[in-house]
Design an enzyme around this catalytic site. Sequence first.
Site, short mmCIF file in Angstrom:
data_model
loop_
_atom_site.label_atom_id
_atom_site.label_comp_id
_atom_site.label_asym_id
_atom_site.label_seq_id
_atom_site.Cartn_x
_atom_site.Cartn_y
_atom_site.Cartn_z
N LYS A 173 0.84 -1.20 0.00
CA LYS A 173 0.00 0.00 0.00
C LYS A 173 0.88 1.25 0.00
CE LYS A 173 -2.00 2.66 3.12
NZ LYS A 173 -2.20 3.88 2.34
N GLU A 248 10.49 1.71 9.95
CA GLU A 248 11.38 2.84 9.66
C GLU A 248 10.59 4.11 9.95
OE1 GLU A 248 14.42 2.72 8.98
OE2 GLU A 248 14.59 0.57 8.63
N CYS A 282 13.25 11.79 5.94
CA CYS A 282 13.45 11.42 7.35
C CYS A 282 14.90 11.63 7.78
CB CYS A 282 12.98 10.00 7.60
SG CYS A 282 13.73 8.80 6.49
N GLU A 384 9.44 15.90 15.33
CA GLU A 384 9.73 15.90 13.90
C GLU A 384 8.77 16.85 13.18
OE1 GLU A 384 8.88 12.34 11.60
OE2 GLU A 384 10.75 12.60 10.51
O1 TXE Z 1 2.47 9.23 7.79
P1 TXE Z 1 1.77 7.92 8.20
P2 TXE Z 1 1.75 10.57 7.45
C1 TXE Z 1 6.34 11.46 9.52
C2 TXE Z 1 6.30 12.95 9.39
C3 TXE Z 1 4.88 13.21 9.03
C4 TXE Z 1 4.20 12.17 9.89
C5 TXE Z 1 2.85 11.79 9.44
O2 TXE Z 1 6.62 13.54 10.61
O3 TXE Z 1 4.47 14.48 9.34
O4 TXE Z 1 5.05 11.06 9.82
O5 TXE Z 1 2.83 11.53 8.04
C6 TXE Z 1 -0.18 4.24 6.28
N1 TXE Z 1 -2.00 0.94 9.75
N2 TXE Z 1 6.77 10.76 8.33
O6 TXE Z 1 0.51 10.87 8.17
O7 TXE Z 1 0.38 8.18 8.63
C7 TXE Z 1 -0.45 5.45 5.43
O8 TXE Z 1 -1.61 5.27 4.67
C8 TXE Z 1 -1.27 0.73 8.66
C9 TXE Z 1 8.08 10.24 8.37
O9 TXE Z 1 1.63 10.55 5.99
O10 TXE Z 1 2.68 7.21 9.11
C10 TXE Z 1 0.81 5.52 4.61
O11 TXE Z 1 0.77 4.58 3.54
N3 TXE Z 1 -0.86 1.70 7.83
C11 TXE Z 1 8.35 9.30 7.28
C12 TXE Z 1 1.88 5.11 5.62
O12 TXE Z 1 1.18 4.39 6.62
C13 TXE Z 1 -1.20 2.96 8.14
C14 TXE Z 1 7.70 9.52 6.00
C15 TXE Z 1 2.63 6.29 6.27
O13 TXE Z 1 1.67 7.19 6.79
C16 TXE Z 1 -1.98 3.24 9.27
C17 TXE Z 1 6.36 10.01 6.12
C18 TXE Z 1 -2.38 2.18 10.10
N4 TXE Z 1 -3.09 2.35 11.20
C19 TXE Z 1 5.96 10.64 7.26
N5 TXE Z 1 -2.16 4.58 9.32
C20 TXE Z 1 9.75 8.79 7.15
N6 TXE Z 1 10.30 8.28 8.24
O14 TXE Z 1 10.31 8.82 6.07
C21 TXE Z 1 -1.52 5.11 8.25
N7 TXE Z 1 -0.95 4.12 7.52
#
Ligand code: TXE
Length: 480
Positions: A173, A248, A282, A384
């Site tokens: 996904k 990660e 990140c 972050e």
């Molecule tokens: O990430 P999410 P978001 C950090 C950054 C950002 C924050 C939130 O600080 O502001 O995370 O970003 C899926 N079960 N990073 O909201 O929600 C979601 O659909 C399973 C750091 O976009 O963590 C997406 O495919 N999956 C980071 C993925 O998880 C779930 C990069 C990431 O989304 C889920 C991005 C659940 N319950 C954001 N809920 C890095 N470390 O590179 C959401 N998802």
Amino acid sequence: MQQILNYVNGRLVAPISSSYLDNINPAEGKVYSLLPDSDLRDVEVAVKAAEAAFPLWAAMPFEKRAAILLKIADLIDRDLEKLAWAESVDQGKPLKLARAVDIPRASANMRFYATASMHVSSESHLMEGEAINYTTRTPVGVVGCISPWNLPLYLFTWKIAPALAAGCTAVAKPSELTPMTAFLFSKLCIEAGLPAGVLNIVYGLGGKVGQAIVEHPKVSTISFTGGTVTGKTIAATAAPMFKKLSLELGGKNPNIIFADCDFEQAVATSISSSFSNQGEICLCGSRILVERSLYDRFKTEFVKRTRELVVGDPLDEKSKLGALVSEGHMKKVLSYIELAKTEGGKIECGGEQLKLSGRCVDGYFVSPTVITGLNQLCRTNQEEIFGPVVTIMPFDTEEEAIGFANATTYGLSATIWTENLKRAHRVSHQLKSGIIWINCWLLRDLRTPFGGMKQSGVGREGGWEAMKFFTEAKNVCVKI
Ligand code: TXE
């Protein structure tokens, strides 16, 4: 308007609900395509397809598997321009960056892992004339790969390539904010002859589709990159089912600049490590720590060059920074700038939303922002932000720099700038970060383990670590 389709059992199909979500181009703030609003039922069909495909894929000779994965890499190279354009429109990043980094890296991921299984050797241990132990590694089965929006195809393939190379089948996904390159990728998989069901891509919301993948009893292993809060939810869901997890997560990475550094290189690379991809990496160094004797000079030069950065239409070759990924994320970043002010921070430059003209008039642009005058423990320096916002702070001694660097709950990466070799090694050994760069940033051999300490994650990806993650070790002990 273009409709993205799920990729299930080798075919592009509509979601069972027939519902779609808006896919917004963040540079324009306008809907430009639709993505499936899938649910549990789509995940169920995808897992069944992955289960059915697993025995044949796992048993396929390495060379044949490798040939298909290499073919996908070739097709990515062929379509580089189209994929880079889609990555830029979906995510808001400069087209130039997508062309130079995201898409070539996606191809490199496929290429790197395609032949990895052919170069792996198994271990054997002799027990002093009593027995021989040997270790076998077999693919774990159906795996779940969940990726974020900041480096969409790059991180999507970073998970899928080792999973498929190891002989697993996958339900994947991409982020609901950036689905387009995964859709184009699914078409390349079909063209390359990837057998039906080996890779299934289900689009939709994290709480619905992502959660269903994590909860599914037939998905034994989850590889996730995203926010720390989501990582905690996934860990809590997966733990009672004893799933294998690689998480990660976020970072709040220190960029430590000693007075004896190569000044020009330190400033130039710090500009990149602060603002590349609008700070939405990140690994960006969002806390710049500068030895006091260099502090004023560094700050003046860094702020001057930050002001010169061109924020603009991502499709314009001159733009260094594009749009933030979504309106919600832009508001979050702006709210942290307000927070920094209330915490006593001084905005040296930037600090506001930028209104562009022309087609980008409603886009989500924020000017690159430098903040000084904050202490280590304030929220701005602990949480972050994931945008074009950095803080600069002085330090007096090496010990103090190490203390500041380690003073967050994160531990993903760190950078050290010094011409003193002994100090470089000494400091790096004391930093609690999964990756440390000395006099450089973002360089990494794909064979090395990648991952964070503390709340930056669990597990390591990259190289042999990823192949191990997607396989199960078994020890066979033979009495002699
Ligand atoms: O990430 P999410 P978001 C950090 C950054 C950002 C924050 C939130 O600080 O502001 O995370 O970003 C899926 N079960 N990073 O909201 O929600 C979601 O659909 C399973 C750091 O976009 O963590 C997406 O495919 N999956 C980071 C993925 O998880 C779930 C990069 C990431 O989304 C889920 C991005 C659940 N319950 C954001 N809920 C890095 N470390 O590179 C959401 N998802």
